[in-house]
Write a protein that holds these residues in place. Sequence first.
Motif, PDB file in Angstrom:
ATOM      1  N   PRO A  12      27.821 -22.846  39.249  1.00 56.81           N
ATOM      2  CA  PRO A  12      26.974 -22.475  39.607  1.00 56.81           C
ATOM      3  C   PRO A  12      25.393 -22.456  38.242  1.00 56.81           C
ATOM      4  CG  PRO A  12      28.660 -21.842  38.078  1.00 56.81           C
ATOM      5  CD  PRO A  12      28.246 -22.705  39.534  1.00 56.81           C
ATOM      6  N   SER A  17      21.741 -23.490  42.950  1.00 52.56           N
ATOM      7  CA  SER A  17      21.957 -21.771  42.787  1.00 52.56           C
ATOM      8  C   SER A  17      20.021 -21.579  41.712  1.00 52.56           C
ATOM      9  CB  SER A  17      22.718 -21.147  41.761  1.00 52.56           C
ATOM     10  OG  SER A  17      23.875 -22.299  42.247  1.00 52.56           O
ATOM     11  N   SER A  18      20.308 -22.302  41.610  1.00 57.99           N
ATOM     12  CA  SER A  18      18.731 -21.469  40.792  1.00 57.99           C
ATOM     13  C   SER A  18      17.416 -21.364  41.917  1.00 57.99           C
ATOM     14  CB  SER A  18      18.335 -22.034  38.505  1.00 57.99           C
ATOM     15  OG  SER A  18      17.678 -23.035  39.544  1.00 57.99           O
ATOM     16  N   LEU A  20      17.668 -20.769  44.371  1.00 60.06           N
ATOM     17  CA  LEU A  20      18.105 -20.231  45.975  1.00 60.06           C
ATOM     18  C   LEU A  20      18.052 -18.700  44.943  1.00 60.06           C
ATOM     19  CD1 LEU A  20      19.003 -18.995  48.559  1.00 60.06           C
ATOM     20  CD2 LEU A  20      21.743 -18.791  46.926  1.00 60.06           C
ATOM     21  N   ILE A  21      17.926 -18.338  43.743  1.00 63.45           N
ATOM     22  CA  ILE A  21      17.660 -17.077  43.144  1.00 63.45           C
ATOM     23  C   ILE A  21      16.002 -17.120  43.245  1.00 63.45           C
ATOM     24  CG2 ILE A  21      17.872 -15.590  41.150  1.00 63.45           C
ATOM     25  CD1 ILE A  21      20.468 -17.717  40.403  1.00 63.45           C
ATOM     26  N   SER A  22      15.441 -18.214  42.907  1.00 60.94           N
ATOM     27  CA  SER A  22      14.184 -17.939  42.621  1.00 60.94           C
ATOM     28  C   SER A  22      13.421 -17.624  43.902  1.00 60.94           C
ATOM     29  CB  SER A  22      13.383 -19.199  41.911  1.00 60.94           C
ATOM     30  OG  SER A  22      13.471 -19.822  42.412  1.00 60.94           O
ATOM     31  N   VAL A  24      15.042 -15.955  46.378  1.00 58.62           N
ATOM     32  CA  VAL A  24      15.176 -14.906  46.591  1.00 58.62           C
ATOM     33  C   VAL A  24      14.407 -13.896  46.402  1.00 58.62           C
ATOM     34  CG1 VAL A  24      16.824 -12.867  47.010  1.00 58.62           C
ATOM     35  CG2 VAL A  24      17.314 -15.805  47.886  1.00 58.62           C
ATOM     36  N   PHE A  25      14.059 -13.799  45.082  1.00 58.97           N
ATOM     37  CA  PHE A  25      13.663 -12.797  44.647  1.00 58.97           C
ATOM     38  C   PHE A  25      12.028 -12.740  44.346  1.00 58.97           C
ATOM     39  CE2 PHE A  25      11.254 -12.168  40.031  1.00 58.97           C
ATOM     40  CZ  PHE A  25      11.505 -10.728  39.967  1.00 58.97           C
ATOM     41  N   THR A 173      11.824 -23.057  44.660  1.00 59.90           N
ATOM     42  CA  THR A 173      11.786 -22.600  45.062  1.00 59.90           C
ATOM     43  C   THR A 173      13.014 -23.205  46.841  1.00 59.90           C
ATOM     44  OG1 THR A 173      10.347 -22.567  47.629  1.00 59.90           O
ATOM     45  CG2 THR A 173      10.682 -20.958  46.144  1.00 59.90           C
TER      46      THR A 173
END
Lengths: 222, 354
Positions: A12, A17-18, A20-22, A24-25, A173
């Motif tokens: 995490p 992970s971070s 991936l989150i940004s 997708v966001f 990203t």
Amino acid sequence: MGVKYWHQVFNPYSDVSSALISSVFIAVLTVIVCLLVSVPAGYALSKRSMPFRAFWMLLFLIPQAFPNLTVYINIARIFYDFGLNGTLLGVVLVHSVHGLMFSVWISVAAFSSTDPMLERASRNLGAGPIYTFFHIVLPQAMPGIIASCIFVFLESLDEFTGTFFVGAPDITTLPLLLYTASMEGNYQIASITALILLVPSIGFMIIINKFMKPEMLSKLGK
Amino acid sequence: MTHLLIENLHASYGDKVILNNINLAVAQGEMIALLGPSGCGKTTLLNALCGFMPIQSGCISIGDRKISTLAAEKRNITMVFQSYALWPHMTVSQNIGYGLKVQKVERAEIETRVNELLSIVNLEGLQDEKVTALSGGQRQRVALARALAIRPDVLVLDEPLSNLDAKVRLNVRHEIKALQKKLGFTSLIVTHDQEEALVMADRIAVLNQGQIEQLGTPEEIYHQPKTAFVADFMGANNKLTFSSLASLQQQISLSSLTQSKMQPSFSNKSTPYQVFFRSEDVGLTTLSQDHPKLHNETDAIRILGDVQQSAFLGGSYQISVRCGKHTIQADHHENLLEGTPVTLCVPAGALHIF
């Protein structure tokens, strides 16, 4: 060996992970921005009577007509004046420039392939233009609009050049991470990132295949 | 009582005039057929009525309400579209109830009205079907029910039967007529099929090149066409052309014609004389011309000819007869060989001369 790098990637607190989150966001926000433009624009441009129709259609193609690098460097320069460099909004906007080509052109095709008589029938029964748009026209164009969203989402997820010039180093990203990972020689991390990027592409392609009607493609550019 | 009134209506696409001075008064509960060939402007007239195309000048009113400048959704004239234009993403009852939902009628009331309409058009039990699962005839009824749901002032039907099979068409034709009689709605029906117009309409308006050529009851239009176009369009398939009155009189005994057949400018006209009559009115016999049995004072035309061709129509044969420079079609009960000499007799009452 083995799954060690996978653990590292899916930790995490890892960069992946971070990123991936940004990623997708940003992709979701880009889809929303593109929808806000392409739904009204697509409907308006599907009408033959729209003035300067060819001009507006070309306008959305123009960013693709020039080499990417020059376009994005100049966008980065302009964004710098507005303080958009290194911000989420800046990256979303630069992705939208690219995404709008898909979303507007596909939306025009989707709205063009709807039967204008269905719209007339609704007006005929007492519904105003706005009620008609949301209850009759939009549902007819929905498959095409969903397809355009998927394209925009995937394009945003894979986008590298624009993100690099506008977002780096503040925004990371997945494609940027892939780049830095391979530059640093972390080929395992780079490979896993590449695999992650592949998942939505394949998944959505299957969905698009379901939504895209052949007659819609025939309306592209008409 | 005049319900729908169209006065001096003009409409055009760019430079092309589509409707040229249309005047039409439709009574409450009346069904009028707009009959004409493709491109005569009949569909344009419906579109102008419904507000789908702008008009140049003129006035359309329902009762004392002027509607020609209103938006399409404010006119309360509903249409049964030629393609039905049902919404494929909705069920049968959603399609029918749409107009009521737009008017924000309560859900329970919509349901009652939809069920009532479903039984009127004989579609009970299909309310939850997708319209894409229905047959052509069923879709047509959904379109009709949908248009009737909001109790329009005027119902217009744009070639409602053209997409149906020949057999279904005959049934639906009678169903629509019966429904119109029962519910008493005022309606306009566009068609290019003269039989459809004769069967369904109380009055027929024959359109040609954007103008109403003749307006009258089916009997009037059929038996007393006012112009050559109407005679021709209403199935007078024999047309003899004469360049002068003298040549006309050689062929036709004018004394047998009643005065009503004569147009005012009959004897001094510059255009050729055109004589129309139907093949069903031609008496065909293999007897010779002066046979005593053929001595009939009411015959205006008695002419000799040779059979050229014979076509089986089911109920009878249509015989093409060559008479000098004219070819005349005649209905006959039996087949005749090519070259058979025959005599043709046409009663004066069957002729339309222009």
